[in-house]
Design a protein around this motif. Structure first.
Motif, PDB file in Angstrom:
ATOM      1  N   PHE A  75      82.831  19.831  27.700  1.00  0.00           N
ATOM      2  CA  PHE A  75      83.393  21.174  27.762  1.00  0.00           C
ATOM      3  C   PHE A  75      84.502  21.383  26.737  1.00  0.00           C
ATOM      4  N   GLU A  76      85.245  20.340  26.439  1.00  0.00           N
ATOM      5  CA  GLU A  76      86.341  20.480  25.475  1.00  0.00           C
ATOM      6  C   GLU A  76      85.815  20.992  24.143  1.00  0.00           C
ATOM      7  N   ALA A  77      84.726  20.381  23.665  1.00  0.00           N
ATOM      8  CA  ALA A  77      84.153  20.777  22.378  1.00  0.00           C
ATOM      9  C   ALA A  77      83.562  22.184  22.449  1.00  0.00           C
ATOM     10  N   ARG A  78      82.960  22.531  23.572  1.00  0.00           N
ATOM     11  CA  ARG A  78      82.314  23.848  23.681  1.00  0.00           C
ATOM     12  C   ARG A  78      83.326  24.988  23.602  1.00  0.00           C
ATOM     13  N   TYR A  79      84.449  24.840  24.311  1.00  0.00           N
ATOM     14  CA  TYR A  79      85.462  25.891  24.250  1.00  0.00           C
ATOM     15  C   TYR A  79      86.100  25.943  22.865  1.00  0.00           C
ATOM     16  N   LEU A  80      86.281  24.796  22.236  1.00  0.00           N
ATOM     17  CA  LEU A  80      86.817  24.770  20.876  1.00  0.00           C
ATOM     18  C   LEU A  80      85.867  25.465  19.906  1.00  0.00           C
ATOM     19  N   ILE A  81      84.584  25.141  19.982  1.00  0.00           N
ATOM     20  CA  ILE A  81      83.585  25.770  19.112  1.00  0.00           C
ATOM     21  C   ILE A  81      83.562  27.274  19.347  1.00  0.00           C
ATOM     22  N   ASN A  82      83.561  27.678  20.604  1.00  0.00           N
ATOM     23  CA  ASN A  82      83.544  29.113  20.930  1.00  0.00           C
ATOM     24  C   ASN A  82      84.723  29.837  20.295  1.00  0.00           C
ATOM     25  N   ASP A  83      85.924  29.319  20.528  1.00  0.00           N
ATOM     26  CA  ASP A  83      87.114  30.016  20.056  1.00  0.00           C
ATOM     27  C   ASP A  83      87.168  30.050  18.532  1.00  0.00           C
ATOM     28  N   ALA A  84      86.761  28.947  17.890  1.00  0.00           N
ATOM     29  CA  ALA A  84      86.742  28.923  16.429  1.00  0.00           C
ATOM     30  C   ALA A  84      85.708  29.912  15.882  1.00  0.00           C
ATOM     31  N   CYS A  85      84.567  30.030  16.538  1.00  0.00           N
ATOM     32  CA  CYS A  85      83.533  30.982  16.098  1.00  0.00           C
ATOM     33  C   CYS A  85      84.019  32.419  16.250  1.00  0.00           C
ATOM     34  N   VAL A  86      84.735  32.707  17.316  1.00  0.00           N
ATOM     35  CA  VAL A  86      85.291  34.056  17.503  1.00  0.00           C
ATOM     36  C   VAL A  86      86.288  34.363  16.388  1.00  0.00           C
ATOM     37  N   LEU A  87      87.166  33.411  16.101  1.00  0.00           N
ATOM     38  CA  LEU A  87      88.162  33.616  15.048  1.00  0.00           C
ATOM     39  C   LEU A  87      87.515  33.808  13.682  1.00  0.00           C
ATOM     40  N   LEU A  88      86.433  33.074  13.424  1.00  0.00           N
ATOM     41  CA  LEU A  88      85.766  33.123  12.118  1.00  0.00           C
ATOM     42  C   LEU A  88      84.651  34.166  12.051  1.00  0.00           C
ATOM     43  N   GLY A  89      84.313  34.763  13.198  1.00  0.00           N
ATOM     44  CA  GLY A  89      83.249  35.763  13.227  1.00  0.00           C
ATOM     45  C   GLY A  89      81.873  35.177  12.997  1.00  0.00           C
ATOM     46  N   LYS A  90      81.610  34.004  13.564  1.00  0.00           N
ATOM     47  CA  LYS A  90      80.330  33.332  13.362  1.00  0.00           C
ATOM     48  C   LYS A  90      79.590  33.163  14.690  1.00  0.00           C
ATOM     49  N   PRO A  91      78.277  33.304  14.681  1.00  0.00           N
ATOM     50  CA  PRO A  91      77.494  33.059  15.895  1.00  0.00           C
ATOM     51  C   PRO A  91      77.286  31.567  16.101  1.00  0.00           C
ATOM     52  N   PHE A  92      77.049  31.174  17.348  1.00  0.00           N
ATOM     53  CA  PHE A  92      76.668  29.784  17.576  1.00  0.00           C
ATOM     54  C   PHE A  92      75.609  29.668  18.651  1.00  0.00           C
ATOM     55  N   GLN A 138      86.990  38.486  22.931  1.00  0.00           N
ATOM     56  CA  GLN A 138      87.059  38.530  21.467  1.00  0.00           C
ATOM     57  C   GLN A 138      88.510  38.550  20.984  1.00  0.00           C
ATOM     58  N   CYS A 139      89.436  38.680  21.922  1.00  0.00           N
ATOM     59  CA  CYS A 139      90.855  38.808  21.564  1.00  0.00           C
ATOM     60  C   CYS A 139      91.519  37.433  21.484  1.00  0.00           C
ATOM     61  N   ILE A 140      91.012  36.601  20.598  1.00  0.00           N
ATOM     62  CA  ILE A 140      91.578  35.269  20.375  1.00  0.00           C
ATOM     63  C   ILE A 140      92.281  35.285  19.029  1.00  0.00           C
ATOM     64  N   THR A 141      93.534  34.932  19.019  1.00  0.00           N
ATOM     65  CA  THR A 141      94.318  34.991  17.774  1.00  0.00           C
ATOM     66  C   THR A 141      94.545  33.621  17.149  1.00  0.00           C
ATOM     67  N   SER A 142      94.358  32.548  17.935  1.00  0.00           N
ATOM     68  CA  SER A 142      94.537  31.200  17.396  1.00  0.00           C
ATOM     69  C   SER A 142      93.872  30.199  18.323  1.00  0.00           C
ATOM     70  N   LEU A 143      93.658  29.005  17.817  1.00  0.00           N
ATOM     71  CA  LEU A 143      93.102  27.943  18.640  1.00  0.00           C
ATOM     72  C   LEU A 143      94.201  27.350  19.526  1.00  0.00           C
ATOM     73  N   GLN A 144      93.807  26.823  20.660  1.00  0.00           N
ATOM     74  CA  GLN A 144      94.747  26.122  21.517  1.00  0.00           C
ATOM     75  C   GLN A 144      95.116  24.786  20.877  1.00  0.00           C
ATOM     76  N   ASP A 145      96.277  24.274  21.225  1.00  0.00           N
ATOM     77  CA  ASP A 145      96.682  22.960  20.718  1.00  0.00           C
ATOM     78  C   ASP A 145      95.777  21.860  21.243  1.00  0.00           C
ATOM     79  N   SER A 146      95.292  22.052  22.470  1.00  0.00           N
ATOM     80  CA  SER A 146      94.411  21.061  23.077  1.00  0.00           C
ATOM     81  C   SER A 146      93.414  21.767  23.987  1.00  0.00           C
ATOM     82  N   TYR A 147      92.195  21.224  24.047  1.00  0.00           N
ATOM     83  CA  TYR A 147      91.170  21.748  24.932  1.00  0.00           C
ATOM     84  C   TYR A 147      90.804  20.714  25.999  1.00  0.00           C
ATOM     85  N   ALA A 148      91.704  19.761  26.232  1.00  0.00           N
ATOM     86  CA  ALA A 148      91.451  18.715  27.205  1.00  0.00           C
ATOM     87  C   ALA A 148      91.256  19.309  28.586  1.00  0.00           C
TER      88      ALA A 148
END
Length: 361
Positions: free
Chosen positions: A125-142, A239-249
């Motif tokens: 789950f840690e990687a999935r939430y990280l991928i999701n948030d980064a894709c939202v910030l970058l405007g990319k589908p996954f 969609q209102c994500i402005t930055s990645l979290q420091d940790s997704y643990a």
């Protein structure tokens, strides 16, 4: 155009135009394991122009029943390095980029920025939430894929305003809610089937053929050979994500003290008296373990706890940190005053930070 793609070019509604789109596409696959192997093989075979692979894991014997790109002789080698060699032989026209590391909040945006589509072939789950948030910030589908024992899930997130992963799972589950594939198991063919569905969705998104799973979650039950789709609703707030979290643990309901690889290395160097318990299975242990660590698999851990010395600090160790936290929780439940620590990030974190220092193979 290379005649290797003739069978695709003959398809009604596909043809040279769709093949050209594939040849120009840049796809990043996060994870080169059970899901990633079929995704990588088929996208390379079908002619994706540039394919990136992110994975910091080494091949282990327990991988081989489902990760059939690798062989017994390659156990211990980095997955992305072995995969790159074999995929280049399958299709030398493809540009392959290897990232022998784990995706983190510190490197995710930089790695993902240069790709058109991200494929989540991870198992946590840690990687999935990280991928999701980064894709939202970058405007990319996954393209999302997940599995448990005989079942799988597939969807497409963040495509043209469609639902994101947080629309399906708004918040990270607790450690107690997460099934552990190391103990729950998985049938070897299931990751292959789910990965093929992900590869198919990637091709549909990139070429525009057919209808993608954006807005739907495909549920697959391979034991009973049934499937159905759940309709998903997009929540604009996600969609209102402005930055990645420091940790997704993943948060644990029980507070378990952790020790980092660097701290444990320093403790050993200073001669600190302690008991190192490796809670992985024997085949994992023999591939590489810390000096003086005792093999105490989580599968039999509860039965062995009463035989452990009580006067020493105990450090539990596994591959990524999940099983060691569970073992530490068992110890603390049995004796709340015990001095217990879990190695943060497990042996993967140790070897990423300290390579093979104090590692016995």
């Amino acid at each position: 155009m290379d005649n290797r793609y003739n069978r695709q070019l003959q398809l009604p509604g596909f043809g040279a135009e769709a093949q050209q789109k594939l040849s120009k596409a840049r796809v990043l696959v996060v994870g080169a394991g059970g899901l990633g192997v079929p995704v990588l093989q088929y996208l390379v075979g079908m002619g994706i122009g540039t394919l990136g692979m992110v994975d910091g894991d080494h091949i282990s014997l327990t991988n081989l029943h489902r990760q059939v790109l690798y062989s017994t002789l390659e156990v211990g080698q980095l997955k992305v390095e072995v995969a790159a060699q074999k995929l280049a032989q399958l299709n030398p026209e493809i540009r392959l980029n290897s990232y022998p590391t784990h995706l983190t909040p510190q490197n995710a945006l930089e790695i993902m920025e240069g790709y058109d589509l991200i494929i989540d072939a991870t198992d946590n789950f840690e990687a999935r939430y990280l991928i999701n948030d980064a894709c939202v910030l970058l405007g990319k589908p996954f393209v999302y894929g997940a599995l448990h024992q005989y079942e799988g899930q597939v969807s497409v997130f963040n495509l043209e305003g469609g639902p994101t992963y947080r629309c399906l799972y708004p918040t990270t589950p607790s450690a107690q809610e997460i099934p552990d594939c190391n103990t729950a198991g998985v049938l070897g063919v299931v990751p292959g089937l789910v990965g093929l569905q992900q590869a198919l969705e990637a091709v549909k998104v990139l070429t525009g053929i057919g209808k993608s799973l954006s807005g739907y979650l495909l549920m697959l039950d391979y034991l009973n050979q049934s499937q159905y789709k759940i309709k998903l609703k997009a929540n604009p707030d996600n969609q209102c994500i402005t930055s990645l979290q420091d940790s997704y643990a993943v948060a644990s309901c029980t507070t378990v003290p952790e020790v980092t690889a660097a701290e444990l290395y320093e403790w050993v160097g200073n001669g600190k008296k302690m008991l190192l318990l490796d809670v992985r299975e024997q085949d994992e242990y023999v591939q590489g373990h810390l000096q003086k660590s005792l093999l105490t698999p989580l599968s039999v851990f509860r039965n062995q706890m009463e035989h452990l010395p009580q006067h020493l600090p105990i450090i539990t160790i596994c591959q990524k940190g999940s099983r060691s936290r569970k073992a530490a929780e068992m110890l603390l439940e049995n004796e709340a005053a015990a001095e217990v620590y879990s190695l943060a990030g497990g042996m993967e974190a140790w070897q990423t930070q300290l390579r093979n220092k104090l590692v016995v193979k």
